[in-house]
Write a protein that holds these residues in place. Structure first.
Motif, mmCIF file in Angstrom:
data_model
loop_
_atom_site.group_PDB
_atom_site.id
_atom_site.type_symbol
_atom_site.label_atom_id
_atom_site.label_comp_id
_atom_site.label_asym_id
_atom_site.label_seq_id
_atom_site.Cartn_x
_atom_site.Cartn_y
_atom_site.Cartn_z
ATOM 1 N N ARG A 1 0.847 -1.181 0.000
ATOM 2 C CA ARG A 1 0.000 0.000 0.000
ATOM 3 C C ARG A 1 0.892 1.245 0.000
ATOM 4 N NH1 ARG A 1 -5.189 -1.756 1.560
ATOM 5 N NH2 ARG A 1 -5.126 -3.829 2.467
ATOM 6 N N ALA B 1 2.777 9.359 7.070
ATOM 7 C CA ALA B 1 2.569 9.105 5.638
ATOM 8 C C ALA B 1 1.233 9.706 5.186
ATOM 9 C CB ALA B 1 2.607 7.604 5.355
ATOM 10 N N ARG B 2 0.197 9.514 6.011
ATOM 11 C CA ARG B 2 -1.113 10.074 5.667
ATOM 12 C C ARG B 2 -1.044 11.601 5.591
ATOM 13 N NH1 ARG B 2 -5.878 7.170 6.788
ATOM 14 N NH2 ARG B 2 -6.853 9.060 7.587
ATOM 15 N N ALA C 1 2.322 10.901 -4.942
ATOM 16 C CA ALA C 1 2.745 10.019 -3.853
ATOM 17 C C ALA C 1 4.272 9.932 -3.782
ATOM 18 C CB ALA C 1 2.133 8.632 -4.028
ATOM 19 N N ARG D 1 3.035 5.598 9.829
ATOM 20 C CA ARG D 1 1.829 5.550 8.981
ATOM 21 C C ARG D 1 1.055 6.853 9.065
ATOM 22 N NH1 ARG D 1 -0.178 -0.357 10.090
ATOM 23 N NH2 ARG D 1 0.770 -1.399 8.306
ATOM 24 N N GLY E 1 0.769 4.054 1.566
ATOM 25 C CA GLY E 1 1.117 4.564 2.902
ATOM 26 C C GLY E 1 2.239 3.769 3.538
ATOM 27 N N ASP E 2 2.216 2.438 3.339
ATOM 28 C CA ASP E 2 3.257 1.600 3.923
ATOM 29 C C ASP E 2 4.604 1.841 3.258
ATOM 30 O OD1 ASP E 2 1.660 0.500 5.825
ATOM 31 O OD2 ASP E 2 1.058 -1.217 4.597
ATOM 32 N N GLY F 1 -6.307 11.329 2.804
ATOM 33 C CA GLY F 1 -5.702 10.421 3.776
ATOM 34 C C GLY F 1 -5.957 8.954 3.428
ATOM 35 N N HIS G 1 -6.025 7.551 0.657
ATOM 36 C CA HIS G 1 -5.169 7.047 -0.421
ATOM 37 C C HIS G 1 -3.986 6.254 0.127
ATOM 38 C CE1 HIS G 1 -6.921 10.202 -3.285
ATOM 39 N NE2 HIS G 1 -7.301 9.016 -3.698
ATOM 40 N N ALA G 2 -3.665 6.456 1.412
ATOM 41 C CA ALA G 2 -2.567 5.698 2.021
ATOM 42 C C ALA G 2 -2.837 4.200 1.945
ATOM 43 C CB ALA G 2 -2.375 6.134 3.476
ATOM 44 N N LEU H 1 0.671 12.653 2.372
ATOM 45 C CA LEU H 1 -0.199 12.523 1.197
ATOM 46 C C LEU H 1 -1.176 13.690 1.141
ATOM 47 C CD1 LEU H 1 -0.878 8.668 1.165
ATOM 48 C CD2 LEU H 1 0.579 9.968 -0.388
#
Lengths: 333, 304
Positions: free
Chosen positions: A119, A143-144, A172, A140, A121-122, A154, A156-157, A147
């Motif tokens: 994913r 990451a959100r 991204a 994580r 986000g990962d 959010g 989309h993570a 994005l």
């Protein structure tokens, strides 16, 4: 040369300075002089565009600046200073603490090189965890936030790359590059495979983020009209060398080098008279046998005898500069 | 009726999860002899599907694609008089064959002539696209050509059959600037020989360079059409306005782009409504493409 040659004013806020950089590719057929005598600097918060066609050395330069050259590429000489520290010759281990932390690159086609099985986000969280002591939930969450910063949502993570459009994937990878707040962001052809609307939104986002976060950008593309509209300063490369530098406005109003003029002429305009444009005839120089004089001379409509025999001097005129014999004697001392 | 015509053509595909995707939605257009029309739109607008329908590489789900009044899906064979140049010059010629074979084979099949006569025609085609002298190029394979030479070879393959209609799907987007301009200039030369073009691009400036008329496609629907300079200078549809603003033009300040809204389109609404700054309750009612002035037409409730 060096500092005087860059002619970019204030030294204090310079974040990146490249001086007299030469890069070779050691091939079976001989040494390819991919980049020669590259000198420029980048100030904090500045967006500098590097324009030029395939094989002019712009991607090699981007990789050199980020310490990403691998054999058969080799830095022959020169300095790459990031905040005063020379990166040339640093060990890979030392470079690893600089890359992504202080200088980050979005390589060409990066949006197509995301892992298809993780994913989004990962993948961003992994990059954060590799550099910063942090827990996965914290990474994580970061990451959100990243994005959202580049205009995504959010949730989309939780998406896999194939679930997102090209423009979203490009956002991204930009978010990923900005994860550790670098001072310099290098973008290698970030919009080439994208349509004009997505191009415009991506560059708009980069400009907004630059305004908010203050990082400097080195933006590499062959799309000169796009650079003219979106960057502060432009460097034009030809055959591994810098042939012109100036403000975007100055290059548009008065391109000094015949190559820059020919490159500007190669893009059909959206307005103005409709007429046939002239494509540049001939081929770029063979860098296995680098030309003695000006590399553009064989294709130049204004060529003179000495152009092929002697390398043109770097002539500085105000905040613009170019390497062309036509400007010789018109420069500032 | 002479020409290449789309009458109310719809093309639907089944997506990976079984959902139905409408790539082309009730498109009607006509390309007449010697005319040059640009089809402009962003990624996913359905432009390449239109190209593939025009060359019968796809068959319509609804409506008809016809050539000189004959429905394409009713004929047994692909018509030689409609040819296509593909976006990717690197993958559109068979790497196992020589350039000569790739060009002369279709001629031999279509025109039922000897290999020798087909070879002469292939050489002539290479000469016309600037791959001269043609003989050495005939023996080369795709891997031995540069990007620009490959696209020229693709164009030679297409023109060798003397088509009246050429569908050019983003033929320069994968090429360097000056190489791409060389290809655009070659298309101008072919135009001068009365070949009709449907030129597909996302760049209005490139469209203006080769075409006289433009059709703007958004999510499979024609939202605006007209003479190219009318559309660029006086865009009517809010989407066309965004598209003009997003096209790089150093003479103008950077306008930025409007971010594609991930929101789904409500059925029956104008497909652009979720992204439209001028959206209003009336956008819910389906509206036809209507002529505003001369041949300038728009599909938008702002122009009732």
């Amino acid at each position: 040369m060096g500092v005087a040659r860059t002619a970019e004013g204030s030294e204090r806020d310079t974040v990146l300075r490249v001086q007299g950089l030469d890069v070779d590719y050691l091939t079976e057929r001989g040494v390819v002089a991919a980049v020669r005598d590259m000198t420029f600097s980048l100030r904090a918060g500045e967006i500098v565009g590097i324009a030029g066609e395939s094989g002019c050395g712009k991607s090699t330069l981007a990789h050199a600046v980020c310490g990403l050259l691998h054999p058969p590429a080799r830095i022959r000489q020169g300095r790459i200073e990031l905040g005063g520290q020379d990166l040339v010759g640093l060990s890979e281990r030392a470079m690893r603490s600089i890359r992504w932390e202080r200088i980050a690159i979005v390589p060409q086609s990066a949006m197509n090189n995301l892992s298809p099985v993780l994913r989004i986000g990962d993948q961003i969280a992994d990059a954060i965890l590799a550099h910063r002591p942090s827990t996965r939930p914290q990474a994580r969450e970061k990451a959100r936030a990243l994005l959202q910063m580049v205009g995504m949502l959010g949730h989309h993570a939780a998406s896999y790359p194939h679930e997102l459009s090209g423009g979203m994937r490009q956002r991204a990878v930009i978010a990923m590059a900005l994860a550790l707040h670098p001072e310099v962001l290098v973008l290698d052809e970030p919009t080439t495979a994208l349509d004009v609307m997505v191009q415009a939104t991506i560059l708009g986002a980069i400009r907004d983020l630059r305004d908010q976060l203050g990082f400097a950008v080195l933006l590499i593309t062959h799309d000169l009209p796009l650079l003219l509209q979106t960057v502060d300063r432009i460097l034009v490369m030809y055959g591994g060398r810098l042939v012109e530098s100036g403000s975007a406005d100055g290059i548009w109003r008065r391109p000094r080098h015949p190559y820059t003029q020919a490159l500007l002429e190669a893009f059909p305009p959206l307005t103005g008279p409709r007429r046939r444009l002239n494509a540049i005839q001939g081929l770029p120089p063979n860098l296995l046998q680098p030309p003695v004089g000006c590399g553009f001379a064989p294709r130049c409509p204004l060529t003179m005898d000495r152009c092929e025999e002697q390398r043109p001097p770097w002539t500085i005129q105000g905040d613009a500069a170019a390497a062309c014999w036509r400007l010789d004697g018109e420069g500032e001392a | 009726m002479r020409g290449l015509a789309f009458d109310n053509v719809t093309k639907r595909f089944r997506g990976l999860n079984g959902q139905i995707i409408t790539a082309v939605d009730a498109v009607s257009l006509r390309l007449v002899e010697g005319e040059s029309v640009a089809l402009v739109g962003e990624s996913g607008s359905g432009k390449s599907t239109v190209a593939r329908l025009a060359t019968r590489l796809e068959r319509p789900t609804g409506g008809t694609v016809s050539l000189d009044g004959v429905t394409l899906s009713a004929v047994a064979d692909l018509p030689a008089s409609v040819q296509m140049i593909f976006q990717d010059p690197f993958s559109s010629l068979n790497p196992a064959h020589t350039i000569g074979y790739s060009i002369q084979r279709p001629i031999a099949v279509k025109e039922r002539i000897s290999a020798r006569a087909a070879r002469l025609q292939a050489c002539d085609a290479l000469q016309r696209v600037g791959l001269t002298p043609p003989e050495p190029f005939m023996e080369k394979r795709v891997s031995q050509l540069s990007g620009g030479q490959r696209q020229r070879a693709n164009i030679a393959r297409a023109i060798a059959l003397s088509p009246r209609f050429m569908i050019a799907d983003e033929p320069t987007s994968m090429l360097d600037v000056s190489v791409g301009l060389g290809i655009l200039n070659l298309l101008l030369d072919l135009r001068a020989e009365e070949m009709a073009f449907l030129f597909i691009t996302h760049n209005l400036a490139a469209a203006r360079y080769v075409a006289d008329r433009v059709i703007v496609l958004y999510r499979g629907t024609i939202v605006e059409s007209g003479a190219i300079d009318d559309v660029i200078q006086r865009p009517l549809h809010p989407y066309t306005k965004d598209l003009v603003a997003a096209t790089p033009d150093p003479a103008l300040p950077f306008a930025g782009g409007r971010i594609a809204d991930p929101e789904a389109v409500e059925p029956g609404w104008c497909p652009f409504a979720p992204r439209c700054a001028q959206r209003h309750a009336g956008c819910e009612t389906p509206i036809a493409l209507r002529i505003v002035e001369g041949e300038h037409a728009v599909r938008c409730t702002l122009y009732p």
